[in-house]
Design an enzyme around this catalytic site. Structure first.
Site, short mmCIF file in Angstrom:
data_model
loop_
_atom_site.label_atom_id
_atom_site.label_comp_id
_atom_site.label_asym_id
_atom_site.label_seq_id
_atom_site.Cartn_x
_atom_site.Cartn_y
_atom_site.Cartn_z
N TYR A 269 12.88 -3.36 -20.75
CA TYR A 269 12.43 -2.20 -20.31
C TYR A 269 11.51 -1.46 -21.13
CZ TYR A 269 12.75 2.11 -17.35
OH TYR A 269 12.20 3.29 -16.70
N PHE B 186 -16.47 7.95 -5.88
CA PHE B 186 -15.54 6.56 -5.68
C PHE B 186 -14.23 7.27 -4.96
CE2 PHE B 186 -12.35 3.24 -5.82
CZ PHE B 186 -13.30 2.33 -4.72
N THR B 187 -13.70 6.52 -3.74
CA THR B 187 -12.89 6.96 -2.83
C THR B 187 -11.70 7.56 -3.62
OG1 THR B 187 -12.33 4.66 -2.75
CG2 THR B 187 -13.77 5.61 -1.18
N ASP C 65 -15.24 5.18 -15.96
CA ASP C 65 -14.34 4.40 -15.31
C ASP C 65 -14.91 3.10 -15.60
OD1 ASP C 65 -13.56 2.62 -13.08
OD2 ASP C 65 -13.84 4.15 -11.74
N LYS D 167 -10.10 -5.86 -11.47
CA LYS D 167 -11.49 -6.41 -11.15
C LYS D 167 -12.02 -7.15 -12.35
CE LYS D 167 -11.54 -2.83 -8.09
NZ LYS D 167 -10.28 -2.11 -7.86
N ARG E 184 -18.73 0.52 3.63
CA ARG E 184 -18.78 1.46 2.68
C ARG E 184 -19.99 2.46 3.03
NH1 ARG E 184 -14.94 0.86 -1.33
NH2 ARG E 184 -14.25 2.12 0.41
N PHE F 276 -10.36 4.83 5.36
CA PHE F 276 -10.79 3.56 5.46
C PHE F 276 -9.96 2.61 5.28
CE2 PHE F 276 -10.84 2.42 1.03
CZ PHE F 276 -10.95 3.74 0.45
#
Ligand code: PLI
Length: 434
Positions: A29, A81-82, A172, A215, A339, A406
């Protein structure tokens, strides 16, 4: 689903080494040794001082937004960005777009459409003053612009401008390695540099990053917040325990952190990134040759088709991009992602639909999954529809979720579809639509 191009997020194939790493999960943990391996990998490749793991990118965005943004703040960024904008707004901030105008023009061939417009940024600082700016949010290889990079020169200059005014810059870094590839290809002076050294230089100009490791880092789940500021790191470690898990696992299993550490090292390998972006180019070139309107130059993680030009007969209110995504799926079992207007959502103050300048579908290529033969099938289906736009009907939204609509929205065709309207569509699909 025949070919799934919904996203490149968490859908890449892990390597044999990553899978071997999964077997070395230390599920303690507190203080899992995989955490320390991840910390070393982030330090070596991204260079930041402190690592706070999170279950995925939006977990890191949540922490950064809650820690830095006060109600009434403006948060400039190079296109929204969303999830990023959602967390900024949830913390009381307002996103302000400072990307160059070329990013909003699908046909512009600007090599660095992710660049920040320094004049827009200067004007904003003059108008708002620096007190209401918690940070600049600088996205690499801007997703909503079509996977478009920023130049090192622009990153350096915008960071210098912000730092001159005491404004931190948080990257980002979700697709920073794809950005590094384009810098190497397109920016004078970088052709002989390694991807690893370009990545380190990008990060060195900034104060920290949020990261969706799903990604670039080639894992199915994972993310992190990394910062240089000791005080912010301490506050983030306090908060991560509330929302994600202890600061040495951040909502991840030890084995996931190990796979991420190994994925980070693999992600900067030149052959990998060359093959990855080469596959996107392979698909894009076929569409360009057939005259299909796509965002140019070809971006890093997918091909973005300009649905507004593809389907001029469908008004924005009937969501041309969503309509094209549905038609492509019916035609060939290829799933893409909208998009455009659906992704952009509504203005939180007025409740009106946002209609962004870009109305696109994204054919997003997962890493190390598909072959060029799969890309041929995708190209064939897109070209077929482009030659028969009359087969595509507009849509109306019949279910809209409150947040990030979306992901869960549902639609129906505005025109009744009769059997025979959609060539090749299975009967069940025709019945559902009508
Ligand atoms: O999906 P997350 O929570 O791991 O990451 C959120 C996120 C942050 N920044 C950027 C640039 C993203 O692209 C991103 C997630 N993108 C998704 C899911 C996509 O399909 O593009």
């Amino acid at each position: 689903m025949y070919i799934d191009l919904l996203t490149d997020s968490g859908t890449s194939a892990m390597s044999d080494r990553q899978w071997a790493g999964m077997m070395l999960g230390d599920e303690a943990y507190a203080g899992s040794r995989n955490y320390y391996n991840l910390e070393a990998a982030v330090h070596e490749h991204y260079g930041y001082k402190h690592l706070i793991p999170t279950h995925q990118g939006r977990g890191a965005e949540h922490l950064l937004s809650q820690l830095c943004i006060k109600p009434g703040d403006s948060v400039p960024g190079n296109m929204y960005f969303t999830t990023t904008r959602h967390h900024q707004e949830a913390a009381g901030g307002a996103f302000v777009d400072v990307i160059i105008d070329e990013a909003h023009d699908p046909a512009s061939e600007h090599p660095f459409k992710g660049n920040v417009d320094l004049d827009k940024m200067r004007r904003l600082i003059e108008e708002v003053g620096t007190v209401r700016f918690p940070y600049l949010s600088l996205e690499t290889n801007v997703n909503m612009a079509g996977g478009q990079p920023s130049s090192m020169e622009n990153i350096r200059d915008v960071c210098a401008l912000c730092h001159e005014h005491g404004i931190p810059v948080y990257l980002d870094a979700t697709r920073a390695i794809e950005n590094a590839w384009f810098i190497k290809q397109r920016e004078p002076g970088f052709a002989d540099r390694s991807i690893k050294s370009i990545l380190l230089e990008i990060c060195s100009h900034t104060d920290g990053c949020t990261m969706s490791a799903k990604k670039d880092s080639l894992v199915n789940i994972g993310g992190f917040l990394a910062v240089n500021d000791d005080g912010l790191a301490e506050r983030a470690r306090n908060l991560v325990v509330v929302y994600e898990g202890l600061h040495t696992y951040g909502g991840l299993a030890g084995r996931d952190m190990e796979a991420m550490a190994i994925g980070i090292a693999e992600s900067v390998q030149e052959d990998h990134i060359r093959a990855r972006i080469g596959q996107v180019e392979y698909l894009g070139e076929q569409l360009l040759e057939a005259g299909v309107p796509i965002v140019r130059p070809i971006g890093g993680h997918g091909i973005f088709v300009d649905a507004a030009r593809f389907l001029p007969h469908i008004p924005r209110a009937h969501f041309p991009a969503q309509s094209l995504a549905a038609a492509l799926y019916v035609d060939s079992g290829v799933r893409s992602m909208e998009r455009g207007g659906v992704s952009a959502g509504r203005d939180p103050k007025t409740g009106e639909n946002f209609f962004p300048s870009l109305e696109l579908i994204r054919l997003t290529i997962p890493r190390r999954v598909y072959t060029q033969a799969h890309m041929d099938v995708v190209a064939e289906s897109v070209i077929e529809l482009y030659q028969h736009p009359d087969r595509v009907n507009g849509l109306e939204m019949i279910y809209e979720s409150e947040h990030l609509r979306f992901f869960q929205a549902r639609f129906r065709s505005v025109a009744p579809v009769t059997v025979g309207d959609v060539s090749g569509a299975p009967t069940a699909v025709k019945q559902t639509q009508s």
